[in-house]
Write an enzyme that holds these catalytic residues in place. Structure first.
Site, PDB file in Angstrom:
ATOM      1  N   GLU A 123      43.634  48.551  39.872  1.00  0.00           N
ATOM      2  CA  GLU A 123      44.521  47.928  40.847  1.00  0.00           C
ATOM      3  C   GLU A 123      45.314  46.803  40.177  1.00  0.00           C
ATOM      4  OE1 GLU A 123      44.201  46.689  45.517  1.00  0.00           O
ATOM      5  OE2 GLU A 123      42.721  45.818  44.176  1.00  0.00           O
ATOM      6  N   GLY A 268      36.840  38.904  41.261  1.00  0.00           N
ATOM      7  CA  GLY A 268      35.449  38.839  41.680  1.00  0.00           C
ATOM      8  C   GLY A 268      34.799  40.201  41.652  1.00  0.00           C
ATOM      9  N   GLU A 271      36.901  47.479  44.401  1.00  0.00           N
ATOM     10  CA  GLU A 271      36.316  48.447  45.329  1.00  0.00           C
ATOM     11  C   GLU A 271      36.468  49.894  44.898  1.00  0.00           C
ATOM     12  OE1 GLU A 271      40.511  47.460  47.078  1.00  0.00           O
ATOM     13  OE2 GLU A 271      38.914  46.403  46.011  1.00  0.00           O
ATOM     14  N   ASN A 272      36.252  50.210  43.627  1.00  0.00           N
ATOM     15  CA  ASN A 272      36.294  51.599  43.202  1.00  0.00           C
ATOM     16  C   ASN A 272      35.338  52.420  44.071  1.00  0.00           C
ATOM     17  OD1 ASN A 272      37.798  50.670  40.839  1.00  0.00           O
ATOM     18  ND2 ASN A 272      35.806  49.970  40.089  1.00  0.00           N
ATOM     19  N   HIS A 302      32.077  42.392  50.976  1.00  0.00           N
ATOM     20  CA  HIS A 302      33.525  42.614  50.977  1.00  0.00           C
ATOM     21  C   HIS A 302      33.848  43.967  50.342  1.00  0.00           C
ATOM     22  CE1 HIS A 302      37.795  41.052  50.424  1.00  0.00           C
ATOM     23  NE2 HIS A 302      37.771  42.074  49.589  1.00  0.00           N
ATOM     24  N   GLU A 303      33.272  44.232  49.179  1.00  0.00           N
ATOM     25  CA  GLU A 303      33.567  45.500  48.492  1.00  0.00           C
ATOM     26  C   GLU A 303      33.000  46.683  49.254  1.00  0.00           C
ATOM     27  OE1 GLU A 303      35.741  45.200  46.164  1.00  0.00           O
ATOM     28  OE2 GLU A 303      35.531  43.016  46.339  1.00  0.00           O
TER      29      GLU A 303
END
Length: 850
Positions: A123, A268, A271-272, A302-303
């Site tokens: 990303e 941080g 999200e793969n 979060h991920e």
């Protein structure tokens, strides 16, 4: 290297992608790897388009069985494809470069054992650095990876890891193996991933809501495994799975869930799909604060939320990046507060995320939450406090307005209708409107399509008996962003109890709109000791206290029974200091008099950061050194008075080391480091040793030979980064020149080492050391921006800007530089304007502190 939205729209109208088969050979040395990609896609008959591929060299381009002239169709960034058929097969065989910037396929050598570790970070636009790809989120496809690598490695991707097959010997004689992964579900290319190397793992599993067994893995480098707290990661993961599957009404969409802590990571986490990568600092080799432990938990959640919102359902274009990140930010805090031990997470959100949002929203580069994203450069500088924190704050207010049950009902419908597809904001709003029965068009226009933060303050009248005769909420906006918005908020009344505690005695929740909102429900009530607008932090707005409440807050800030209202008062005082409404020295005094009683570790962390910012930038420069020395003395007193081994003790010692500069203070730092003067209960571990040593380096007490000795004692990757920071912090002109040359003039420094060196370079007690570099900054900035990758360039442009030189001369030099920027350097202009605003704000605050 750029891609415009118009180009992406045209390409999406031209092609529809089915699949990628990607064959990678990672056994060809440390500079390049072989990448062979077979792409199956449909297209408009006879049309032309291009595919993205950032290559070192191209060996072959074959379209529908016809070999194309690579020299003619490939320019190292794009490959032109002409005269397409209705159904197409493209083969691209190329060498691609390993990166040391945290972009594309990053290569790292562990200094402990010389093992090689790889991971991808795609990303926004960097899957094209690993394989040929139509690099835009709305061209989803399946991805089948086949990877040849040293046989002693582990290879992880989005699909479950297969058994490797022997592949003979590499050129260096080492044993090789091949891993042939099954195809992924439909994904955008930016959430595909490859992580390879002798990573070690801990395994577990859980049962999904649909009865499937989901394998879990937690990975780290061999030299860090002794510090990996895998069970804590698994516990949070299980709590998150249960919470999100219930809230979203959709089972976890992938076949397994791996979480990998990787070296030299820029963000941080990422999200793969099914293979989330995390910053390696989240493996705690030394004692960390509870704030850091909570931050890791929030990041993990979060991920995980992204597996649904982002991976299963994906934005069509990057203008909806805010929704992707804001949703995950909101849901991770909600899950943390409701499903884990971190029940005070909304206090942390108010202290950290909202402070970030308010700061970003007052910069000259602020933008609506739904920002215009015209190209990739726009989005790369848009991972900011608006996209993450303001968006999440606005979602929190929306949930308060429509109700959490109705909000989640709409979200469940959204996932049900759009699984594996691409969407736009309107697709979500339609489902939320149906579920809530509210028309969200006005809300969207007011909150998502305008920029700026409002300020709310109470106007209260009393009679002689202390009875409220009128109560109004006044709303204002700045001239550049004059929107007056509707807010859902609560007003809390707080009174001192006989035990001396400030506790809430009354609360009303209402909608505030317009420049004045009368609150009739509060008329006739007795005047409280403190009135708090936006109690419970439902709204997104800066808050001011009335004079009487401000006096109570100043005297009794430590006496709040609950952490959230205290944090909201802290935020109000911080805003006033930053805005130059109150003298900065008053905020310094407020912190030092009250922080000892603060119970929330994350709030203590934020307050200490704000203390450092206030002392460095906002206090009167003529008084700065004396105030810094006095603050350091107070911090040491706080450390000595804190509980032995407590979280606050650790934070106060760390902050003291940052500010220590007088001979007596540096003596104390030396004694803590050598073990003769550490407070009871404080463990001086490897990371704290580096912080103490760097303090002594900045103070002139230690030099390069001491840094070398400490690195020999701690010959790890973390030690090397700490040494790079300490070396750049040596307070001599020669050391600063060498650091500048390493960062700016040479281009071989890895991302993490550069970040550490920048931090050390700017850490000075005497800003005269930095003055010679201001003109050098402006003369080199455009070249840096043109010739470095985005991540490396942004580190330099932001990190080396002469922000410590808070003078009109710095503003003038910045303005002159801005006048030379062409229109195509909009991202560099934005970062420079943000840098400039920091100095301009500091000058205003300093004027108020005189």
């Amino acid at each position: 290297m750029n891609l415009t939205r118009d180009e992406a729209r045209q390409r999406a109208a031209t092609v529809s992608v089915h699949s990628y088969a990607i064959n990678l050979d990672l056994t060809r040395g440390g500079t390049v790897f072989r990448s062979t990609t077979v792409v199956s896609f449909d297209a408009e008959q006879g049309s032309s388009t291009f595919i993205d591929a950032v290559t070192a060299s191209v060996h072959r381009v074959t379209l529908n069985g016809v070999d194309l002239d690579a020299a003619e169709v490939a320019d190292g960034v794009r490959i032109r494809l002409d005269n397409l058929a209705a159904s197409n097969e493209l083969v691209v065989d190329a060498d691609m470069l390993y990166m040391n910037t945290g972009e594309g396929l990053h290569r790292f050598v562990d200094p402990v054992d010389n093992e090689v570790y790889l991971y991808t970070q795609f990303e926004v636009p960097d899957s094209r650095r690993v394989f040929a790809v139509f690099e835009q989120p709305d061209l989803k496809a399946t991805f089948r990876f086949t990877v040849t690598a040293p046989s002693h490695w582990d290879v992880i991707s989005n699909s479950p890891t297969p058994e490797p097959v022997d592949a003979g010997s590499a050129e260096d004689g080492g044993a090789r193996a091949t891993w042939a992964f099954e195809p992924t579900p439909l994904l955008s290319s930016y959430v595909t991933a490859l992580i390879a190397g002798p990573y070690q793992s801990v395994r577990s599993e859980l049962t999904s809501s649909d009865g499937r067994t989901i394998p879990l893995g937690v990975f780290a480098r061999k030299s860090l495994m002794q510090y990996l707290d895998a069970e804590n990661v698994f516990e949070l993961t299980r709590q998150g799975f249960e919470f999100f599957e219930a809230q979203f009404g959709t089972p976890y969409p992938f076949g397994k869930y791996d979480q990998l802590f990787v070296p030299e990571f820029n963000a941080g986490a990422m999200e793969n799909a099914g293979a989330v990568t995390f910053l390696e600092s989240y493996v705690f080799r030394s004692r960390v604060t509870e704030a850091t432990i909570e931050r890791r938990a929030i990041t993990i959640l979060h991920e995980l939320a992204h597996m649904w919102f982002g991976d299963l359902v994906t934005m069509r274009w990057w203008n909806d990046l805010w929704l992707n990140e804001s949703f995950a930010e909101f849901m991770s805090t909600l899950a943390s507060a409701e499903a884990t031990k971190f029940t005070q997470s909304w206090t942390t959100f108010a202290s950290l995320e909202k402070a970030w949002a308010y700061r970003q929203d007052q910069l000259p580069s602020t933008h609506p939450i739904v920002a215009p994203i015209n190209d990739l450069e726009d989005v790369q500088v848009n991972f900011d406090g608006i996209t993450y924190a303001k968006g999440a704050s606005v979602l929190k207010q929306l949930v308060a307005w429509v109700g959490q049950d109705k909000f989640m009902q709409g979200v469940r419908e959204y996932f049900g209708k759009h699984a594996w597809a691409n969407t736009e904001l309107s697709d979500l709003l339609v489902e939320l409107e149906k579920a809530s029965g509210r028309d969200l068009r006005e809300w969207s226009a007011e909150w998502l399509e305008t920029a700026g933060v409002n300020t709310l303050r109470p106007e209260i009248s009393y009679n002689d008996d202390g009875e409220i005769t009128s109560f109004s909420v006044l709303q204002s906006a700045v001239a550049d962003h004059p929107t007056i918005r509707s807010h859902r908020l609560a007003i809390g009344f707080y009174n001192l109890t006989d035990g001396g505690k400030l506790e809430r005695s009354n609360r009303v929740e209402l909608d505030v709109s317009g420049e004045r909102t009368e609150v009739e429900e509060l008329v006739g009530l007795q005047r409280p000791d403190l009135v708090l607008l936006n109690d419970d932090d439902l709204a997104y707005a800066k808050i001011r206290l009335d004079d009487s409440s401000l006096r109570t807050a100043t005297r009794h800030l430590r006496d709040f029974s609950a952490s959230l209202p205290r944090t909201l008062v802290w935020a109000s005082a911080w805003d006033a200091a930053r805005d130059g409404e109150t003298p900065a020295r008053n905020y310094v005094e407020l912190i030092l008099q009250n922080i000892a009683s603060e119970s929330d570790s994350s709030v203590v962390l934020v307050l200490l950061r704000q203390l450092a910012t206030t002392l460095t930038y906002y206090v009167n420069p003529e008084d700065r050194q004396a105030m810094e020395i006095a603050a350091a003395d107070s911090l040491w007193e706080l450390a000595e008075g804190a509980g032995a081994g407590s979280d606050s003790q650790l934070q106060f010692v760390k902050a003291f080391a940052v500010h220590a500069q007088s001979p007596g203070q540096l003596d104390i730092v030396e004694k803590i480091l050598d073990g003769s003067g550490a407070p009871d209960g404080l463990t001086v571990d490897a990371d704290l040793r580096w912080e103490l040593l760097t303090s002594l380096v900045v103070g002139g007490r230690r030099g390069q030979e001491h840094i070398d000795a400490e690195l020999e004692r701690d010959a790890t990757a973390t030690g090397a980064l700490a040494a790079a920071q300490a070396k750049a912090a040596i307070p001599t002109a020669e050391a600063k020149r060498e650091a500048w040359a390493a960062i700016v003039e040479r281009s071989d420094m890895p991302n993490a080492a550069q970040r550490s060196a920048i931090q050390g370079f700017t850490r000075v007690h005497d800003t005269a050391l930095l003055e010679p570099f201001a003109p050098r900054y402006f003369s080199s900035a455009k070249e840096v921006w043109a010739n470095r990758t985005h991540e490396i360039a942004q580190q330099i442009i932001v990190g080396l800007y002469p922000s410590r030189l808070t003078t009109q001369a710095t503003l003038d030099a910045t303005d002159e530089f801005l006048s030379t920027l062409d229109a195509d350097l909009s991202s560099l202009r934005r970062l420079t304007l943000e840098n400039r605003d920091g100095v301009a704000r500091a000058l205003r605050a300093q004027a108020a502190d005189r």
